[in-house]
Design a protein around this motif. Structure first.
Motif, short mmCIF file in Angstrom:
data_model
loop_
_atom_site.label_atom_id
_atom_site.label_comp_id
_atom_site.label_asym_id
_atom_site.label_seq_id
_atom_site.Cartn_x
_atom_site.Cartn_y
_atom_site.Cartn_z
N HIS A 71 39.04 31.99 39.37
CA HIS A 71 40.00 32.91 38.75
C HIS A 71 39.53 33.38 37.38
O HIS A 71 39.66 34.55 37.03
CB HIS A 71 41.36 32.20 38.59
N THR A 73 42.13 36.91 30.53
CA THR A 73 41.90 38.05 29.66
C THR A 73 42.14 37.66 28.21
O THR A 73 41.40 38.08 27.31
CB THR A 73 42.81 39.23 30.06
N PRO A 97 39.51 43.41 31.21
CA PRO A 97 39.22 42.91 32.55
C PRO A 97 39.01 44.06 33.53
O PRO A 97 39.11 45.24 33.16
CB PRO A 97 40.48 42.13 32.90
N ARG A 98 38.74 43.73 34.76
CA ARG A 98 38.75 44.71 35.84
C ARG A 98 40.14 44.73 36.47
O ARG A 98 40.86 43.73 36.47
CB ARG A 98 37.71 44.34 36.91
N LEU A 99 40.50 45.87 37.03
CA LEU A 99 41.73 45.96 37.79
C LEU A 99 41.69 44.95 38.94
O LEU A 99 40.62 44.67 39.48
CB LEU A 99 41.90 47.37 38.35
N PRO A 100 42.83 44.35 39.30
CA PRO A 100 44.19 44.73 38.93
C PRO A 100 44.69 44.14 37.61
O PRO A 100 45.86 44.34 37.26
CB PRO A 100 45.02 44.18 40.09
N GLU A 103 37.20 36.23 37.50
CA GLU A 103 37.71 37.41 38.20
C GLU A 103 36.98 37.63 39.52
O GLU A 103 36.59 38.75 39.88
CB GLU A 103 37.63 38.65 37.30
N GLY A 144 33.14 49.09 32.71
CA GLY A 144 33.58 48.21 33.77
C GLY A 144 32.48 47.46 34.49
O GLY A 144 32.75 46.69 35.41
N THR A 195 37.81 37.82 42.61
CA THR A 195 38.31 38.76 43.61
C THR A 195 38.05 40.21 43.23
O THR A 195 38.23 41.11 44.06
CB THR A 195 39.81 38.56 43.84
N ALA A 196 37.60 40.46 41.99
CA ALA A 196 37.24 41.80 41.56
C ALA A 196 35.75 42.05 41.63
O ALA A 196 35.28 43.11 41.22
CB ALA A 196 37.73 42.05 40.12
N LEU A 197 34.98 41.08 42.15
CA LEU A 197 33.53 41.19 42.22
C LEU A 197 33.07 41.47 43.64
O LEU A 197 33.70 41.05 44.61
CB LEU A 197 32.87 39.88 41.74
N THR A 198 31.94 42.17 43.75
CA THR A 198 31.30 42.33 45.05
C THR A 198 30.53 41.05 45.40
O THR A 198 30.28 40.19 44.54
CB THR A 198 30.31 43.49 45.03
#
Length: 309
Positions: free
Chosen positions: A51, A267, A284-287, A54, A23, A56-59
């Motif tokens: 988008h 994805t 991908p990362r969640l979600p 991703e 991940g 919103t899945a990153l710091t």
């Protein structure tokens, strides 16, 4: 770099971001993605942390590193756009400043969560963008969401935003051709130098036929040459060549964007890149979740039919 709307003409790739099996970001894989999709022969500008990437899945640290590594790889003379996905105003300013510090030329402002639920058609988004533009003093692009989402801005709001001096582009994703054409006409009437970058993925052909300043798409991560062929034909005013390019593009578009839910489109692009040997892992990362074997097989067949495998 003093970027204007004219500098955004052509193909802008919204980059996907690969992860390893644990991940973590696969930086070697990301470099390979850029080698594949960000070559000057096919791609004019690069858009990260949207988008497709991703975001919103990153710091915050990961997003800054994506910008820095992208800048290092594409060099100082290519236009680099970075997504800003805020809940409200403080985040919008903080993310924009961080993007600029990391090396982005243009901050692409997604609609703030606080502006949802009907505010997207009022004066509130204009005031939001005016304040951000005045305090940042850097080039900005408006990210237009699908109208049906509740976050898509109305035509009058977009036309007002386009008149803010720092706004140099609108990423147009209204998801209907009528809205796209109405917005394009209104924005160009209000601010002719603001670039209209169509990204309604079901209608690449129709959008460039109506008119626009390029194509902004995550699909350019996977098949930049197909989009480039369509754009070049539209620039030449060659309808037959546009139709031929669209016929090659169509099966890939359907394989990527056709299956539900559409949020998994990026994805599927990574599945395609894995099948092409560009990256080793497409999860991908969640979600978000990995795609089914059936969907991946559809991508494989489409890429094979397009001569990309």
């Amino acid at each position: 770099m003093n970027v204007t709307g004219k500098d955004l003409r052509g193909i802008t790739v919204a980059t996907v971001l690969p992860f390893d099996e644990a991940g973590a970001i696969d930086w070697d894989g990301y470099a390979a993605v850029l080698d594949h999709c960000a070559q000057p022969a096919t791609t004019d500008c690069v858009f990260v942390n949207g988008h497709a990437g991703e975001a919103t899945a990153l710091t915050a640290a990961e997003k800054a590193e994506v910008i820095k590594r992208t800048r290092d790889q594409i060099g100082p003379d290519r236009v680099l756009l970075a997504g800003v996905v805020p809940t409200g105003y403080p985040e919008a300013r903080e993310q924009s400043e961080a993007a600029r510090e990391a090396g982005a030329d243009v901050a692409v402002i997604f609609p703030a969560e606080a502006l949802g639920g009907g505010n997207a058609s009022t004066a509130a988004p204009v005031k939001f963008m005016e304040k951000l533009a005045g305090e940042l003093a850097m080039p900005l692009s408006v990210f237009q969401f699908p109208i049906a989402s509740g976050f898509g801005f109305s035509t009058p709001v977009l036309a007002e935003m386009a008149q803010i001096p720092e706004v140099i582009a609108v990423k147009e994703g209204s998801a209907t051709l009528l809205a796209y054409d109405e917005n394009r006409r209104a924005i160009k009437a209000a601010a002719p130098d603001v670039a209209i970058l169509p990204s309604n993925f079901h209608w690449f052909f129709a959008q460039v036929a109506l008119g626009g300043d390029g194509i902004l798409s995550g699909l350019a991560s996977l098949a930049p040459g197909l989009l480039k062929d369509l754009w070049d034909a539209s620039e030449a005013g060659d309808l037959a060549a546009m139709r031929a390019a669209n016929d090659r593009l169509y099966p890939v578009v359907r394989a990527i964007y056709g299956p539900a839910p559409v949020i998994d489109m990026h994805t599927r692009m990574k599945d395609g890149l894995r099948l092409m040997g560009v990256i080793g892992n497409s999860a991908p990362r969640l979600p978000l979740l990995p795609q089914s074997d059936e969907v991946v097989e559809g991508v494989r067949k489409a890429l094979a039919g397009a001569g990309l495998l």
